[in-house]
Design a protein around this motif. Structure first.
Motif, PDB file in Angstrom:
ATOM      1  N   GLU A  70       0.856  -1.197   0.000  1.00 46.92           N
ATOM      2  CA  GLU A  70       0.000   0.000   0.000  1.00 46.92           C
ATOM      3  C   GLU A  70       0.890   1.246   0.000  1.00 46.92           C
ATOM      4  N   ILE A  71       0.365   2.331  -0.526  1.00 47.54           N
ATOM      5  CA  ILE A  71       1.166   3.554  -0.659  1.00 47.54           C
ATOM      6  C   ILE A  71       1.358   4.163   0.731  1.00 47.54           C
ATOM      7  N   PRO A  72       2.618   4.402   1.136  1.00 46.13           N
ATOM      8  CA  PRO A  72       2.852   4.968   2.465  1.00 46.13           C
ATOM      9  C   PRO A  72       2.100   6.294   2.640  1.00 46.13           C
ATOM     10  N   PRO A  73       1.252   6.383   3.682  1.00 46.21           N
ATOM     11  CA  PRO A  73       0.418   7.574   3.883  1.00 46.21           C
ATOM     12  C   PRO A  73       1.230   8.867   4.000  1.00 46.21           C
ATOM     13  N   ALA A  74       2.412   8.792   4.638  1.00 48.33           N
ATOM     14  CA  ALA A  74       3.229  10.013   4.807  1.00 48.33           C
ATOM     15  C   ALA A  74       3.623  10.567   3.430  1.00 48.33           C
ATOM     16  N   LEU A  75       3.854   9.658   2.471  1.00 49.96           N
ATOM     17  CA  LEU A  75       4.288  10.116   1.149  1.00 49.96           C
ATOM     18  C   LEU A  75       3.126  10.758   0.392  1.00 49.96           C
ATOM     19  N   LEU A  76       1.931  10.202   0.584  1.00 51.71           N
ATOM     20  CA  LEU A  76       0.744  10.822  -0.032  1.00 51.71           C
ATOM     21  C   LEU A  76       0.549  12.233   0.527  1.00 51.71           C
ATOM     22  N   ASP A  77       0.759  12.364   1.840  1.00 48.64           N
ATOM     23  CA  ASP A  77       0.631  13.680   2.486  1.00 48.64           C
ATOM     24  C   ASP A  77       1.641  14.668   1.934  1.00 48.64           C
ATOM     25  N   GLN A  78       2.854  14.173   1.650  1.00 49.96           N
ATOM     26  CA  GLN A  78       3.941  15.075   1.236  1.00 49.96           C
ATOM     27  C   GLN A  78       3.920  15.402  -0.258  1.00 49.96           C
ATOM     28  N   LEU A  79       2.974  14.826  -0.984  1.00 47.38           N
ATOM     29  CA  LEU A  79       2.821  15.156  -2.403  1.00 47.38           C
ATOM     30  C   LEU A  79       2.016  16.451  -2.508  1.00 47.38           C
ATOM     31  N   GLY A  87       0.428  17.315  -7.810  1.00 46.50           N
ATOM     32  CA  GLY A  87       1.632  16.489  -7.900  1.00 46.50           C
ATOM     33  C   GLY A  87       1.364  15.080  -8.399  1.00 46.50           C
ATOM     34  N   ARG A  88       2.431  14.422  -8.836  1.00 46.24           N
ATOM     35  CA  ARG A  88       2.311  13.052  -9.339  1.00 46.24           C
ATOM     36  C   ARG A  88       3.266  12.140  -8.600  1.00 46.24           C
ATOM     37  N   MET A  89       2.802  10.901  -8.397  1.00 48.48           N
ATOM     38  CA  MET A  89       3.654   9.901  -7.757  1.00 48.48           C
ATOM     39  C   MET A  89       3.607   8.637  -8.597  1.00 48.48           C
ATOM     40  N   VAL A  90       4.767   7.986  -8.786  1.00 48.58           N
ATOM     41  CA  VAL A  90       4.759   6.712  -9.489  1.00 48.58           C
ATOM     42  C   VAL A  90       5.329   5.658  -8.548  1.00 48.58           C
ATOM     43  N   VAL A  91       4.632   4.513  -8.454  1.00 51.07           N
ATOM     44  CA  VAL A  91       4.953   3.529  -7.416  1.00 51.07           C
ATOM     45  C   VAL A  91       4.518   2.122  -7.852  1.00 51.07           C
ATOM     46  N   PRO A  92       5.407   1.125  -7.663  1.00 57.38           N
ATOM     47  CA  PRO A  92       4.984  -0.258  -7.924  1.00 57.38           C
ATOM     48  C   PRO A  92       4.166  -0.785  -6.747  1.00 57.38           C
ATOM     49  N   VAL A  93       2.866  -0.994  -6.958  1.00 51.46           N
ATOM     50  CA  VAL A  93       1.987  -1.412  -5.868  1.00 51.46           C
ATOM     51  C   VAL A  93       1.724  -2.904  -5.965  1.00 51.46           C
ATOM     52  N   THR A 116      -2.212  10.685  -8.772  1.00 54.37           N
ATOM     53  CA  THR A 116      -2.242  12.138  -8.982  1.00 54.37           C
ATOM     54  C   THR A 116      -3.048  12.782  -7.870  1.00 54.37           C
ATOM     55  N   LYS A 117      -2.511  13.873  -7.332  1.00 56.13           N
ATOM     56  CA  LYS A 117      -3.275  14.622  -6.323  1.00 56.13           C
ATOM     57  C   LYS A 117      -3.858  15.846  -7.008  1.00 56.13           C
ATOM     58  N   LYS A 118      -5.175  15.846  -7.175  1.00 54.01           N
ATOM     59  CA  LYS A 118      -5.824  16.954  -7.895  1.00 54.01           C
ATOM     60  C   LYS A 118      -5.836  18.228  -7.043  1.00 54.01           C
ATOM     61  N   SER A 119      -6.186  19.334  -7.693  1.00 52.74           N
ATOM     62  CA  SER A 119      -6.173  20.611  -6.962  1.00 52.74           C
ATOM     63  C   SER A 119      -7.195  20.609  -5.824  1.00 52.74           C
ATOM     64  N   THR A 120      -8.206  19.732  -5.939  1.00 49.80           N
ATOM     65  CA  THR A 120      -9.190  19.619  -4.858  1.00 49.80           C
ATOM     66  C   THR A 120      -8.645  18.774  -3.697  1.00 49.80           C
ATOM     67  N   GLY A 121      -7.461  18.179  -3.915  1.00 46.08           N
ATOM     68  CA  GLY A 121      -6.893  17.303  -2.887  1.00 46.08           C
ATOM     69  C   GLY A 121      -7.284  15.846  -3.111  1.00 46.08           C
ATOM     70  N   GLU A 122      -8.192  15.629  -4.063  1.00 46.91           N
ATOM     71  CA  GLU A 122      -8.661  14.275  -4.356  1.00 46.91           C
ATOM     72  C   GLU A 122      -7.533  13.464  -5.019  1.00 46.91           C
ATOM     73  N   ILE A 123      -7.458  12.173  -4.671  1.00 48.50           N
ATOM     74  CA  ILE A 123      -6.382  11.314  -5.193  1.00 48.50           C
ATOM     75  C   ILE A 123      -6.930  10.407  -6.287  1.00 48.50           C
ATOM     76  N   SER A 124      -6.272  10.373  -7.438  1.00 43.64           N
ATOM     77  CA  SER A 124      -6.697   9.400  -8.449  1.00 43.64           C
ATOM     78  C   SER A 124      -5.562   8.422  -8.716  1.00 43.64           C
TER      79      SER A 124
END
Ligand code: SAH
Length: 236
Positions: free
Chosen positions: A181-190, A194-200, A213-221
């Protein structure tokens, strides 16, 4: 006196020969690197010119151990010691392109390994921070990056699961180790946008290379893009 002269001449010849061989080796690695970019990376659809230029510039052979140096530009991952691997060149290029980087960006990488991916990133963006959990690898990567003049990379030895709260937010984050699972601290720090690429996925099975992707609304896709095989993200 004559003996001394002769000896100096022999030394000089050996020195010149060694220089020549070294230069030849660098030229032949540069040729292999060009072929790698054309045959393995462009041919598979990576089109971002800055990524292609970085892949053609960074001397991958200086980031791998000497016993595998000859294979540096082959279409394969390679062992880098401590049971870890440097990814296949195409995967490095593909993951870098996915981040859609801009020149002024501040990027965080988790899993420094050899330092190669950090060097690629450093030619494209303003600042690169990278964290490696294995101290010997962190030390080696720091030394080689410094020696080759990649001055905008900072290497930290530590657990990347926690990120670098003091440097956040990041415009982009790349995780180069597999995590269920994506480490929550890293999602917070994006940062927003911003964009994150990760082997899940589970280690030792194929994982899904995922673009977050963290949208301008803060929503994560999340978008799953390709099956990949990475060494696991570990904790202390
Ligand atoms: N990007 C590297 C290759 C990464 S291999 C390169 O270009 O060479 C994955 C690396 O992640 C390994 O070196 C491993 O030690 C490291 N790693 C695993 N778990 C980690 C964690 N929690 N924090 C930081 N690094 C970690």
């Amino acid at each position: 006196m004559k003996v001394l002269l002769r000896l100096s001449l022999i030394f000089l010849l050996v020195f010149l020969l060694a220089q020549c061989l070294g230069a030849n080796e660098e030229e032949s690695f540069a040729r292999e690197r060009k072929q790698m970019v054309e045959g393995q990376i462009e041919a598979r659809g990576v089109a971002d010119k800055r990524v292609l230029r970085a892949m053609e510039t960074v001397p991958r052979h200086l980031f791998v151990p000497e016993d595998v140096r000859a294979y540096s530009y082959l279409d394969t991952p390679l062992p880098i010691g401590s049971g870890q691997t440097i990814s296949q060149p195409y995967i490095v290029a593909f993951m870098t392109e996915l981040l859609a980087l801009k020149e002024g960006d501040k990027v965080l990488e988790i899993g420094t390994g050899s330092g190669y991916q950090a060097a690629i990133l450093s030619l494209i963006v303003r600042e690169v921070y990278t964290i490696e959990i294995k101290r010997d690898l962190a030390k080696r990567a720091r030394e080689i990056l410094q020696r080759l003049g990649y001055d905008n990379v900072t290497v930290y030895a530590g657990d990347g699961y926690l990120g670098l709260p003091g440097e956040a937010p990041f415009d982009a984050i790349m995780i180069t180790a597999a995590t269920p699972e994506i480490p929550p601290a890293l999602l917070d720090q994006l940062g927003t946008g911003g964009r994150m690429v990760v082997p899940v996925g589970q280690p030792s099975r194929t994982q899904n290379l995922t673009l977050v992707t963290k949208k301008s609304t803060g929503e994560i896709s999340r978008e799953e893009l390709a099956p990949v095989l990475f060494v696991p993200l570990t904790r202390y």
